[in-house]
Design an enzyme around this catalytic site. Structure first.
Site, short mmCIF file in Angstrom:
data_model
loop_
_atom_site.label_atom_id
_atom_site.label_comp_id
_atom_site.label_asym_id
_atom_site.label_seq_id
_atom_site.Cartn_x
_atom_site.Cartn_y
_atom_site.Cartn_z
N CYS A 11 -7.20 -28.59 10.54
CA CYS A 11 -8.43 -29.39 10.41
C CYS A 11 -8.12 -30.86 10.10
O CYS A 11 -8.90 -31.74 10.44
CB CYS A 11 -9.32 -28.79 9.33
N CYS A 23 -12.56 -28.69 5.54
CA CYS A 23 -11.34 -27.91 5.32
C CYS A 23 -10.12 -28.84 5.24
O CYS A 23 -10.02 -29.81 5.98
CB CYS A 23 -11.16 -26.89 6.45
N HIS A 83 -5.98 -21.74 9.63
CA HIS A 83 -7.30 -22.20 9.18
C HIS A 83 -8.10 -21.06 8.56
O HIS A 83 -8.71 -21.24 7.51
CB HIS A 83 -8.09 -22.83 10.34
N ASP A 135 0.87 -1.18 0.00
CA ASP A 135 0.00 0.00 0.00
C ASP A 135 0.90 1.23 0.00
O ASP A 135 2.12 1.11 0.07
CB ASP A 135 -0.98 -0.03 1.18
N CYS A 141 -6.91 -27.73 5.67
CA CYS A 141 -5.72 -27.12 6.29
C CYS A 141 -5.12 -28.09 7.31
O CYS A 141 -5.76 -29.05 7.73
CB CYS A 141 -6.07 -25.78 6.94
N ASP A 197 -8.19 -7.63 0.51
CA ASP A 197 -7.20 -7.87 1.57
C ASP A 197 -7.82 -7.43 2.88
O ASP A 197 -8.68 -6.55 2.90
CB ASP A 197 -5.92 -7.04 1.34
ZN LIG Z 1 -9.02 -25.68 8.46
#
Ligand SMILES: [Zn+2]
Length: 389
Positions: free
Chosen positions: A306, A301, A332, A90, A303, A263
């Site tokens: 998870c 999920c 996550h 930015d 990730c 963002d």
């Molecule tokens: Zn997750």
């Protein structure tokens, strides 16, 4: 370089490939925020694994500490941070307005006191571009002023006119051709001021355009009316970036209105406070139910958290104030937003974006207050998703 190729459309939503010097990215996308040159607690390897594409870094913070010279010695942000993909910086303008003390804004630039040590710092369109060139991001932003909310209409108008003059100075000063400078459309929540900003900004024909000055305290209905108005009038063949916006419902509504880039610090910040993002809304891991749950945060999920941990284990880490808890919740939450935009891209590809968005929202908003009785989702959301122009 910086070619933006639309690959599918569904209503106003679109998918595209955007070429940058550090690789092509797929839009719509969510960009994690690495304020100090790091996404808090998450390594570059983890960012790559969860599907992060562009990482955002803050010019204001890196200017004050460690200074752009040190980053430049490392060959810019990719060398300094070891994140191999594209960066976006930015301009520093927004942080000067929100964090800098005793700021003084003139036509020439802004003088403010550092929030770190109280020293006097000067930032202008030229200095902002100079710093962003040293930081070396693929996408850099025009130095603008983001008026607070609420602000007097006359002030917003004077500010957007100055922002256009500052844009011209940024482009005149800019010397690196491997960086794309995005212009920022201002104008608050006033359609006629948005139009004035568009009329003055679009002729510069920058490689992308940002919608600025929103999510600063106005209501969702006002904000999305401004997003709808502005996005519809930005060129179709350039990326559109809605700055500082990134709650799950914002991504789904913004994409419907033709926004490509988002963002926000939200996923990592709320993760550090113990909240997990799911299709059923935000799960409070500090509450009592997760302490005995053998389920993962989200069975859908993929990730690391998870795939390996129960809610009970993560809730235990959180109560014991172990640093793995905020790290795993941040990981996550970032993966949740990346997966959300991946699902959005798939819905666009098969031409059923509005249908997918409404079905996602029916579950997400279930049982929440302020939902429209007919559709079960907030009126601003239903309008954003279903009103085809
Ligand atoms: Zn997750």
């Amino acid at each position: 370089m910086f070619e933006f190729q639309i690959t599918a459309q569904s209503g106003r939503a679109r998918t595209a490939t955007f070429a940058t010097p550090h690789g092509a990215v797929q839009t719509p996308m969510f960009m994690p925020v690495g304020t100090q040159g790091t996404v808090k607690g998450i390594s570059p390897q983890e960012l790559t694994e969860i599907g992060s594409q562009i990482v955002l870094a803050n010019t204001y913070h890196l200017l004050l500490r460690p200074g752009p010279e040190l980053v430049a010695v490392h060959g810019g942000l990719p060398g300094f941070t070891a994140y191999p993909g594209p960066f976006l910086t930015d301009s520093g303008g927004f942080q000067v307005m929100s964090l800098g003390h005793m700021r003084r804004i003139t036509e020439e630039g802004v003088t403010f006191k550092s929030h770190l040590d109280g020293s006097s710092v000067y930032l202008s369109p030229e200095r902002s571009v100079e710093v962003q060139q040293a930081l070396g991001a693929d996408i850099i932003m025009a130095f603008d002023e983001c008026p607070p909310y609420p602000a007097e209409r006359d002030y917003i108008q004077a500010s957007l006119e100055r922002t256009v003059r500052w844009l011209e100075r940024c482009l005149t000063f800019k010397s690196r051709d491997d960086q794309a400078l995005f212009a920022i459309v201002q104008g608050g929540i006033h359609s006629d001021l948005r139009q004035q900003s568009l009329d003055a900004t679009l002729p510069f024909s920058t490689p992308g355009f940002a919608i600025g000055g929103l999510a600063v305290g106005e209501g969702k209905a006002e904000m999305y009316a401004a997003v709808e108005y502005t996005a519809a009038r930005l060129p179709a063949d350039k990326p559109r970036y809605l700055m500082g916006v990134g709650h799950p419902e914002d991504l789904v509504a913004g994409i419907a209105l033709g926004v490509d880039m988002f963002d926000c610090v939200y996923p990592t910040r709320t993760g550090r406070f113990g909240y997990a993002l799911t299709d059923d809304g935000r799960l409070n891991m500090n509450s009592s139910a997760p302490r005995t749950s053998l389920e993962p945060i989200d069975p859908d999920c993929d990730c690391y958290a998870c795939r390996h941990y129960t809610r009970a284990y993560l809730a235990h880490l959180l109560r014991a104030e172990e640093m793995l808890a905020p790290r795993m919740l941040s990981l996550h939450n970032l993966r949740y937003l990346h997966r959300l935009v991946e699902r959005a891209r798939e819905a666009i590809r098969v031409g059923r974006y509005a249908e997918w968005a409404l079905s996602w929202a029916a579950r997400y908003f279930k049982g929440k207050p302020k939902t429209d009785e007919m559709s079960g989702v907030p009126a601003w959301f239903a309008r954003s998703v279903t009103d085809d122009v």
